[in-house]
Motif scaffolding. Structure first.
Motif, PDB file in Angstrom:
ATOM      1  N   ASN A 157       0.821  -1.203   0.000  1.00  0.00           N
ATOM      2  CA  ASN A 157       0.000   0.000   0.000  1.00  0.00           C
ATOM      3  C   ASN A 157       0.859   1.258   0.000  1.00  0.00           C
ATOM      4  O   ASN A 157       0.544   2.244  -0.682  1.00  0.00           O
ATOM      5  CB  ASN A 157      -0.930  -0.002   1.215  1.00  0.00           C
ATOM      6  CG  ASN A 157      -2.028  -1.038   1.095  1.00  0.00           C
ATOM      7  OD1 ASN A 157      -2.378  -1.470   0.000  1.00  0.00           O
ATOM      8  ND2 ASN A 157      -2.577  -1.466   2.223  1.00  0.00           N
ATOM      9  N   PHE A 158       1.938   1.254   0.763  1.00  0.00           N
ATOM     10  CA  PHE A 158       2.834   2.415   0.803  1.00  0.00           C
ATOM     11  C   PHE A 158       3.469   2.658  -0.567  1.00  0.00           C
ATOM     12  O   PHE A 158       3.493   3.789  -1.070  1.00  0.00           O
ATOM     13  CB  PHE A 158       3.924   2.201   1.854  1.00  0.00           C
ATOM     14  CG  PHE A 158       5.056   3.188   1.764  1.00  0.00           C
ATOM     15  CD1 PHE A 158       4.882   4.509   2.176  1.00  0.00           C
ATOM     16  CD2 PHE A 158       6.286   2.811   1.233  1.00  0.00           C
ATOM     17  CE1 PHE A 158       5.917   5.427   2.059  1.00  0.00           C
ATOM     18  CE2 PHE A 158       7.319   3.712   1.124  1.00  0.00           C
ATOM     19  CZ  PHE A 158       7.135   5.036   1.539  1.00  0.00           C
ATOM     20  N   LEU A 159       3.971   1.600  -1.198  1.00  0.00           N
ATOM     21  CA  LEU A 159       4.673   1.769  -2.472  1.00  0.00           C
ATOM     22  C   LEU A 159       3.728   2.139  -3.604  1.00  0.00           C
ATOM     23  O   LEU A 159       4.048   3.001  -4.435  1.00  0.00           O
ATOM     24  CB  LEU A 159       5.420   0.479  -2.823  1.00  0.00           C
ATOM     25  CG  LEU A 159       6.600   0.116  -1.911  1.00  0.00           C
ATOM     26  CD1 LEU A 159       7.177  -1.234  -2.301  1.00  0.00           C
ATOM     27  CD2 LEU A 159       7.679   1.187  -1.965  1.00  0.00           C
ATOM     28  N   LEU A 160       2.548   1.509  -3.648  1.00  0.00           N
ATOM     29  CA  LEU A 160       1.625   1.771  -4.752  1.00  0.00           C
ATOM     30  C   LEU A 160       0.881   3.092  -4.607  1.00  0.00           C
ATOM     31  O   LEU A 160       0.268   3.565  -5.562  1.00  0.00           O
ATOM     32  CB  LEU A 160       0.624   0.615  -4.896  1.00  0.00           C
ATOM     33  CG  LEU A 160       1.036  -0.482  -5.891  1.00  0.00           C
ATOM     34  CD1 LEU A 160       2.329  -1.136  -5.461  1.00  0.00           C
ATOM     35  CD2 LEU A 160      -0.062  -1.526  -6.045  1.00  0.00           C
ATOM     36  N   ARG A 161       0.930   3.677  -3.422  1.00  0.00           N
ATOM     37  CA  ARG A 161       0.359   5.019  -3.232  1.00  0.00           C
ATOM     38  C   ARG A 161       1.438   6.099  -3.185  1.00  0.00           C
ATOM     39  O   ARG A 161       1.108   7.278  -3.061  1.00  0.00           O
ATOM     40  CB  ARG A 161      -0.454   5.061  -1.944  1.00  0.00           C
ATOM     41  CG  ARG A 161      -1.781   4.310  -2.015  1.00  0.00           C
ATOM     42  CD  ARG A 161      -2.625   4.570  -0.775  1.00  0.00           C
ATOM     43  NE  ARG A 161      -3.976   4.078  -0.946  1.00  0.00           N
ATOM     44  CZ  ARG A 161      -4.393   2.883  -0.542  1.00  0.00           C
ATOM     45  NH1 ARG A 161      -3.537   2.065   0.049  1.00  0.00           N
ATOM     46  NH2 ARG A 161      -5.640   2.504  -0.727  1.00  0.00           N
ATOM     47  N   GLY A 162       2.706   5.667  -3.255  1.00  0.00           N
ATOM     48  CA  GLY A 162       3.797   6.611  -3.140  1.00  0.00           C
ATOM     49  C   GLY A 162       4.853   6.417  -4.211  1.00  0.00           C
ATOM     50  O   GLY A 162       4.642   6.781  -5.376  1.00  0.00           O
ATOM     51  N   PRO A 163       5.984   5.806  -3.865  1.00  0.00           N
ATOM     52  CA  PRO A 163       7.109   5.725  -4.804  1.00  0.00           C
ATOM     53  C   PRO A 163       6.809   5.024  -6.122  1.00  0.00           C
ATOM     54  O   PRO A 163       7.386   5.385  -7.147  1.00  0.00           O
ATOM     55  CB  PRO A 163       8.170   4.955  -4.005  1.00  0.00           C
ATOM     56  CG  PRO A 163       7.818   5.176  -2.575  1.00  0.00           C
ATOM     57  CD  PRO A 163       6.331   5.276  -2.522  1.00  0.00           C
TER      58      PRO A 163
END
Length: 375
Positions: A157-163
């Motif tokens: 979730n962090f990567l697909l909404r961010g970097p």
């Protein structure tokens, strides 16, 4: 047939009987909902096998189940349980997708194998953590693998909404958590006009490779020996802790490969709804049931995965034709899981009783159940 042959045949057919019993309970549920069970199951069969495209979709759905199931077979032979297929699929898919996005513009013949290998290694690393915790600190692998699933979801979730978010989504108010699409050259070959991709053939070949690994190599012998009797294995010079870690590493690796294959074979990007099932479609858990249905044998897992793929694909048409709630489909799948798992427990008890009876006749001590035999 001799009586032992009949007993072994019955043991082999127990998952089939369990599935029929689950479908019978499902038929009662359909009657309660006011639907015709015969028509409903006819729609299920037609949705799974009624056309070439339906057969292809069933095979596509079976690919991740088979790959996860192969990992479960390996872990089982070392007498450990891997419930972390969901998280291992996610980590493998993330790393494989990063390879495709980072090396954009290069030859697909180079990037596709590299991405699949990266996903394989990613799942292996995620499986190595609970493996080391189990082997060196005595942490229950069921708890640790489940917790690793939750961690993997948050990483995704962090990567697909961010970097890793698709630049086209980054500026939108309602962002979809997804990566940019892969280059067309990075897509696994398909059997046109279906969605059946090369991953199906790769998965079947890997099932044969796992059989060879477990029953025709020294490593496989050591893994099975540890699952059979860790104390005797240790006395015989086998490093028990190393084999436990190895089993969970390989188990995670196949789940990681399943994840990256979903990206390069179907979606061509990584996308989720914020949950594990948004990407995996519960393949990490359904693969466990497919392995149980296949008697925890890599070759038996091939038809078992195809069967559960058919169940999942056919259930979609059942819901459309009969207009039953989606909760019924979830309940039907759950019934099959419960009945199949219960049949495996009953099978082990039957085998244990037969061994005890045989030992009493021969005047010796009963040995372990046949499914854990080293030879």
């Amino acid at each position: 047939m001799k009586r032992p042959d009949v007993a072994q045949l019955l043991d082999a057919l127990l998952p089939v009987f369990a599935t029929l019993a689950a479908l019978a309970v499902g038929a009662v549920m359909l009657l309660v909902l006011g639907a015709n069970p015969i028509r409903a199951y006819g729609a299920l069969l037609e949705g799974a096998f009624g056309s070439a495209n339906a057969l292809a979709e069933t095979a596509v759905k079976a690919v991740p189940l088979l790959l996860v199931g192969l990992g479960i077979c390996i872990a089982y032979r070392a007498n450990v349980i891997n419930i972390g297929g969901e998280g291992q699929m996610i980590i493998g898919a993330i790393l494989g997708t990063v390879v495709g996005l980072t090396l954009s513009g290069r030859s697909g013949w180079l990037i596709i194998p590299l991405a699949l290998l990266t996903g394989f290694v990613g799942g292996a690393m995620w499986g190595a953590i609970p493996g080391a915790l189990k082997a060196y600190f005595g942490v229950n692998e069921i708890l640790s693998t489940v917790m690793m699933n939750a961690i993997a979801v948050q990483v995704m979730n962090f990567l697909l909404r961010g970097p890793l978010i698709d630049p086209a989504q980054a500026e939108l108010a309602s962002q979809i958590p997804q990566t940019a699409p892969l280059d067309n050259a990075y897509r696994l070959p398909r059997l046109v006009p279906t969605r059946l991709h090369l991953g199906a053939l790769i998965a079947v070949l890997l099932a044969v490779a796992v059989y060879v690994l477990l029953w025709r190599t020294t490593l496989g012998y050591r893994i099975r020996a540890v699952g059979y009797n860790p104390d005797a294995s240790r006395y015989g010079g086998i490093q028990v802790k190393r084999q436990i870690v190895t089993a969970l590493v390989l188990s995670g690796a196949f789940s990681g490969l399943a994840g990256v294959m979903q990206v390069y074979g179907l979606n061509y990007r990584m996308i989720t709804d914020g949950s594990a099932t948004g990407f995996t479609a519960s393949s990490g858990f359904n693969g466990i049931v497919a392995a149980l249905f296949g008697q925890l044998h890599p070759i038996g897992t091939i038809p078992a995965s195809f069967f559960f793929g058919a169940l999942l694909v056919g259930a979609n048409k059942l819901q459309r034709v009969m207009q039953v709630p989606s909760s019924f489909i979830i309940g039907l799948n759950g019934l099959v899981v419960v009945f199949v798992v219960s049949s495996d427990i009953w099978r082990r008890r039957r085998q244990r009783r037969r061994l005890i009876a045989q030992a009493e006749r021969e005047g010796s001590e009963p040995t372990a159940a046949p499914e854990l035999e080293v030879s």
